[in-house]
Design an enzyme around this catalytic site. Structure first.
Site, PDB file in Angstrom:
ATOM      1  N   SER A 186       0.839  -1.196   0.000  1.00 18.32           N
ATOM      2  CA  SER A 186       0.000   0.000   0.000  1.00 18.32           C
ATOM      3  C   SER A 186       0.873   1.244   0.000  1.00 18.32           C
ATOM      4  O   SER A 186       2.010   1.214   0.487  1.00 18.32           O
ATOM      5  CB  SER A 186      -0.867   0.028   1.253  1.00 18.32           C
ATOM      6  OG  SER A 186      -0.063   0.284   2.392  1.00 18.32           O
ATOM      7  N   ASP A 187       0.340   2.337  -0.552  1.00 18.90           N
ATOM      8  CA  ASP A 187       0.965   3.615  -0.249  1.00 18.90           C
ATOM      9  C   ASP A 187       0.760   3.864   1.243  1.00 18.90           C
ATOM     10  O   ASP A 187      -0.066   3.208   1.887  1.00 18.90           O
ATOM     11  CB  ASP A 187       0.369   4.746  -1.103  1.00 18.90           C
ATOM     12  CG  ASP A 187       1.280   5.974  -1.135  1.00 18.90           C
ATOM     13  OD1 ASP A 187       2.195   6.073  -0.272  1.00 18.90           O
ATOM     14  OD2 ASP A 187       1.086   6.855  -1.998  1.00 18.90           O
ATOM     15  N   TRP A 188       1.501   4.798   1.778  1.00 13.54           N
ATOM     16  CA  TRP A 188       1.571   4.974   3.241  1.00 13.54           C
ATOM     17  C   TRP A 188       0.222   5.445   3.809  1.00 13.54           C
ATOM     18  O   TRP A 188      -0.178   6.579   3.637  1.00 13.54           O
ATOM     19  CB  TRP A 188       2.697   5.943   3.572  1.00 13.54           C
ATOM     20  CG  TRP A 188       3.999   5.253   3.824  1.00 13.54           C
ATOM     21  CD1 TRP A 188       4.802   5.434   4.918  1.00 13.54           C
ATOM     22  CD2 TRP A 188       4.659   4.245   3.037  1.00 13.54           C
ATOM     23  NE1 TRP A 188       5.899   4.601   4.848  1.00 13.54           N
ATOM     24  CE2 TRP A 188       5.839   3.875   3.705  1.00 13.54           C
ATOM     25  CE3 TRP A 188       4.366   3.604   1.835  1.00 13.54           C
ATOM     26  CZ2 TRP A 188       6.717   2.903   3.225  1.00 13.54           C
ATOM     27  CZ3 TRP A 188       5.226   2.642   1.342  1.00 13.54           C
ATOM     28  CH2 TRP A 188       6.385   2.301   2.034  1.00 13.54           C
ATOM     29  N   GLY A 189      -0.457   4.514   4.439  1.00 15.42           N
ATOM     30  CA  GLY A 189      -1.787   4.828   4.938  1.00 15.42           C
ATOM     31  C   GLY A 189      -2.875   4.605   3.906  1.00 15.42           C
ATOM     32  O   GLY A 189      -4.024   4.963   4.119  1.00 15.42           O
ATOM     33  N   GLY A 190      -2.517   3.999   2.798  1.00 17.02           N
ATOM     34  CA  GLY A 190      -3.483   3.790   1.718  1.00 17.02           C
ATOM     35  C   GLY A 190      -4.330   2.532   1.878  1.00 17.02           C
ATOM     36  O   GLY A 190      -5.231   2.289   1.077  1.00 17.02           O
TER      37      GLY A 190
END
Ligand code: NOJ
Length: 817
Positions: A275-279
């Site tokens: 995931s993207d960071w916090g995605g």
């Protein structure tokens, strides 16, 4: 409770989207998540399988869940199995935070070089630097955003709005990086074409407003946005980062169509999706939709609990209660560890001891990390390549009466706040995220956000010009204050009037914000006009994070223009090499410069006061209604005049092109076999659709291999007709007939399908080959779900830009089966 919520989302998430079929674009459910077979990585796959067999369920959950640690992303160690954990670091042009590391030219600059070997070397050297710092995974390169809108704040991290150029660039980059020893992580998948509302926000009434939804139809997805990802997968990329935005209504990290369907099934991707960071927006739903690793591991948007993870303990619970199959968890780990073993990362340098200080976001650490010496110098002479690529990615747009190269001028004026050394420090200039204009004083070598880099040194243009000018005894005068420069009276003190005036402009952009306009920043137009009214030999150089419109381009006293993009740490040396003719410019525009900013209205940003104040969670809908017609495809289709077209760039010499010829190759599905092309009217019989792909689970990285087979080779001869050595960039464009399209989207008039860079001495000729693969000649047929070669005449246009064709021919492909 968590698991229940996730389960509900898994059941409802995609179905809800299918129900809204009036929406533009759709995301039908694709389950189960395909299992990797480690195709292309067989020995490493066997090692990963053996490793997985020894893991407890808790260790399995640990391996797919980010944790606090010294790097931007971390996976904890398992000492009993000799596994030191994983260190993930930004970004696409440097080890972002590291000390004693190089800052390379941006992806945009690499694209503007049109030089495959420099693209490869940039990747190789970056890979070696990441490895030297003990970083297993580099969070780059970027092909999303592709550059649908010229205002996109992160377009410069990637390459070009042309998917073919981006595809070649990313293939070279990934090959280089992974040969350097690091795992590449191709990002952001997919539709992350703007920064505005990439993440959810809270409305004035505290309602969670969801991220924008990029609504992309099936054909546009395949022919534009997915295209370079296919090149990345074909090049063997280890990992792919899913993006923050929604895609056709479902969050990209829990979109089963894009992850299970397109990436893992159709493209045969064998690595892992992080995931993207916090995605990550859900646990089980995301895992079943294809997400393999959550980063940074702990988070809930708008929740106070910064240690909670949607994966972690929820995975063990879900497996234990039967709601998640352990086979899927094993597949996630196989996908993560196969490239790790393939790149022999079980024997890897330790993490630079300085990293915990540079990245102290989440201490204390839960796991032990393998830290080594601090401040290891990994630059290893990479400055020369950086200098060369900085020059190679500089595009000469105008050069009246051979203004350039400079010939020992008696006096030079240097103007503009982009010319001098930086004064705000060497890292996170202008604020790391957002800030629309960046910092005021100092040259722009690299832009902002997670795609930036910590400069270990920076050669400014002024510094390099002074050094070079001293060789000729040239007087160098300078004014670097744009506020003063925009008042013409300031220049009265610059005496004598310089023989040549160099104006340096810059354009900032950064993750977290989109650009507010397309002119260069800091009063640029007033500055140019003011200098040009004083000095009748004004040369403008731009350092820009993307497209600039150049309202002053036709000013009679603006005698030369150079678009120098984002050159990295050797900026001044790169531009001096061009200004003085040590390097003959050979960069070409990887985008179109229109006459006016309003000409880019076909793909506007999604942003408005109404949206910013909405209480409707689903308000941010972004329909990609222009379909395939972005950048030059739009301007060509509208037959619209532009200032400088895609593929354009001048040289200090001139080139001619002759003798176009086509040879059919003996690829499977090509009727009649290979051999020289002999038919009278260039008609050949070729299967309109490729032979079927291998059965599910056997599709190799890149998808159906038949799509990559060469059907034709086109050759042209290029000659240097001028007086100095220089590199030409012959380009091949394919013109496909119109085909039926479900959304009514037109086929572009011409699309780039080949380019080479060739260095030629005066008078020298060289024959250049362009291999056309089946994919290059096909459109995506949404009915049959196949790449299909359209019947009729396919134009093959070779030239020196998208609007400068010198040689034309065509092939008529007749369906043979
Ligand atoms: C968010 C960015 O979108 C991504 O590109 C980056 O790699 C991560 N943050 C980590 O910094």
């Amino acid at each position: 409770m968590l698991v229940l919520t996730a389960l509900l989302a898994a059941l409802l998430g995609d179905l809800a989207v299918v129900a809204q079929d009036s929406d533009y674009g759709s995301s039908p459910p694709v389950y189960p998540s395909p299992q990797t077979q480690g195709i292309g990585w067989e020995a490493a796959f066997a090692r990963a399988e053996a490793f997985v067999a020894n893991l407890t369920l808790e260790e399995k959950a640990q391996l797919v869940t980010g944790t606090s640690g010294p790097c931007v992303g971390n996976i904890g160690a398992i000492p009993r199995l000799g596994f030191d954990g994983l260190c993930l670091q930004d970004g696409p042009l440097a080890i972002r935070q590291a000390t004693y590391a190089s800052v390379f030219p941006a992806g945009l600059t690499a694209a503007a070089s049109w030089d495959k070997s420099l693209m490869y070397l940039r990747g190789l050297y970056m890979g070696a630097e990441f490895k030297g710092k003990g970083s297993h995974i580099a969070l780059g390169p970027v092909v999303g955003p592709l550059g649908r809108t010229a205002y996109g704040g992160r377009n410069w991290e990637g390459f070009s709005p042309d998917p073919y150029l981006t595809g070649v660039a990313v293939g070279e980059t990934i090959t280089g990086m992974q040969q350097g020893g690091v795992q590449a992580c191709l990002k952001h998948y997919i539709g992350n074409e703007q920064e505005t509302q990439r993440n959810p926000s809270l409305s004035p009434d505290n309602v969670t407003i969801e991220s924008f939804s990029a609504n992309i139809d099936d054909r546009t997805m395949h022919e534009l946005y997915l295209w370079p990802f296919a090149n990345g997968v074909k090049a063997g990329v280890s990992s792919i980062m899913c993006s923050y935005n929604r895609l056709n209504g479902s969050y990209a990290c829990q979109n089963s169509k894009s992850q299970n369907g397109l990436l893992k099934e159709e493209l045969g991707f064998q690595g892992y999706i992080m995931s993207d960071w916090g995605g990550t927006r859900s646990g089980l739903a995301s895992i079943n939709a294809g997400l393999d690793m959550t980063m940074p591991g702990m988070h809930f948007f708008f929740s106070g609990d910064s240690t909670a993870s949607l994966f972690g303990g929820n995975i063990t619970t879900a497996v234990n209660n039967g709601s998640l199959s352990e086979t899927r968890v094993d597949d996630m780990i196989l996908r993560i560890l196969t490239p790790y073993f393939f790149l022999q990362q079980d024997e890897y340098p330790p993490i630079d001891g300085e990293e915990p200080t540079l990245n102290s976001r989440f201490p204390p650490y839960k796991y032990q990390f393998n830290l080594g010496a601090s401040n290891v110098d990994v630059r290893d002479g990479h400055g020369q390549l950086i200098r060369d690529l900085g020059s190679a990615g500089t595009v000469l747009l105008k050069n009246v009466d051979n203004t350039l190269p400079l010939k020992a001028p008696t006096s030079i004026g240097v103007f503009g706040n982009d010319a001098g050394d930086v004064v705000d420090g060497l890292y996170s200039l202008g604020g790391a995220f957002g800030n629309s204009d960046g910092y005021e004083y100092g040259t722009l070598a690299v832009a902002g956000g997670s795609g930036t880099g910590r400069l270990s040194y920076l050669v400014s243009p002024l510094e390099a010009i002074k050094t070079r000018a001293a060789q000729d005894g040239t007087l160098v005068q300078y004014v670097l204050n744009n506020t003063l420069l925009s008042q013409p009276s300031t220049l009265a003190g610059v005496l004598p009037v310089p023989q040549v005036c160099l104006v340096f402009l810059k354009t900032w952009a950064s993750e977290g914000a989109d650009r507010a306009g397309l002119e260069a920043d800091w009063n640029s137009t007033a500055v140019v006009t003011s200098v040009a009214s004083y000095c009748n030999n004004t040369v403008v150089v731009t350092h820009s994070a993307g497209i600039n419109v150049l309202p002053w381009a036709d000013h009679p006293n603006v005698t030369a223009i150079l678009a120098a993009h984002l050159p990295g740490q050797e900026s001044g040396n790169s531009i001096v090499d061009i200004l003085y003719g040590v390097v003959n410019p050979s960069g070409k525009l990887p985008y179109t410069i229109a006459h006016n900013e309003s000409d880019y209205d076909f793909a506007p940003l999604l942003n408005s006061t109404a949206l910013l104040e909405t209480e409707d969670p689903n308000a941010w809908q972004w329909n990609f209604t222009e379909g395939l017609l972005i950048d030059y495809r739009h301007f060509d289709y509208e037959n619209q005049s532009v200032a400088f077209e895609f593929g354009f760039g001048l040289s200090y010499t001139t080139f001619s092109m002759s003798g176009i010829a086509v040879q059919q190759q003996g690829a499977s599905g090509a009727g009649g076999g290979g051999g020289p092309y002999s038919s009278n009217n260039n008609t050949t019989v070729i299967g309109a659709t490729p032979p079927p792909p291998p059965s599910p689970g056997k599709v190799p990285p890149g998808g159906n291999p038949a799509l990559w087979e060469t059907l034709y080779t086109v050759t042209v001869t290029v000659t240097n007709t001028g007086g100095v050595a220089g590199a030409a960039v012959p380009q091949l464009y394919v013109s496909l007939p119109q085909v039926p399209d479900a959304e009514g989207h037109p086929t572009p008039v011409n699309v780039l399908r080949g380019f080479e860079k060739v260095l030629l001495q005066p008078g020298e000729s060289q024959t250049v080959e362009f291999d056309l693969a089946r994919r290059d000649l096909s459109y995506w047929d949404t009915n049959t779900q196949q790449w299909t070669i359209p019947e009729g005449s396919i134009g093959l246009n070779a030239g020196f830009s998208s609007r400068d064709f010198r040689q034309r021919t065509q092939v008529n492909v007749v369906s043979g089966w």
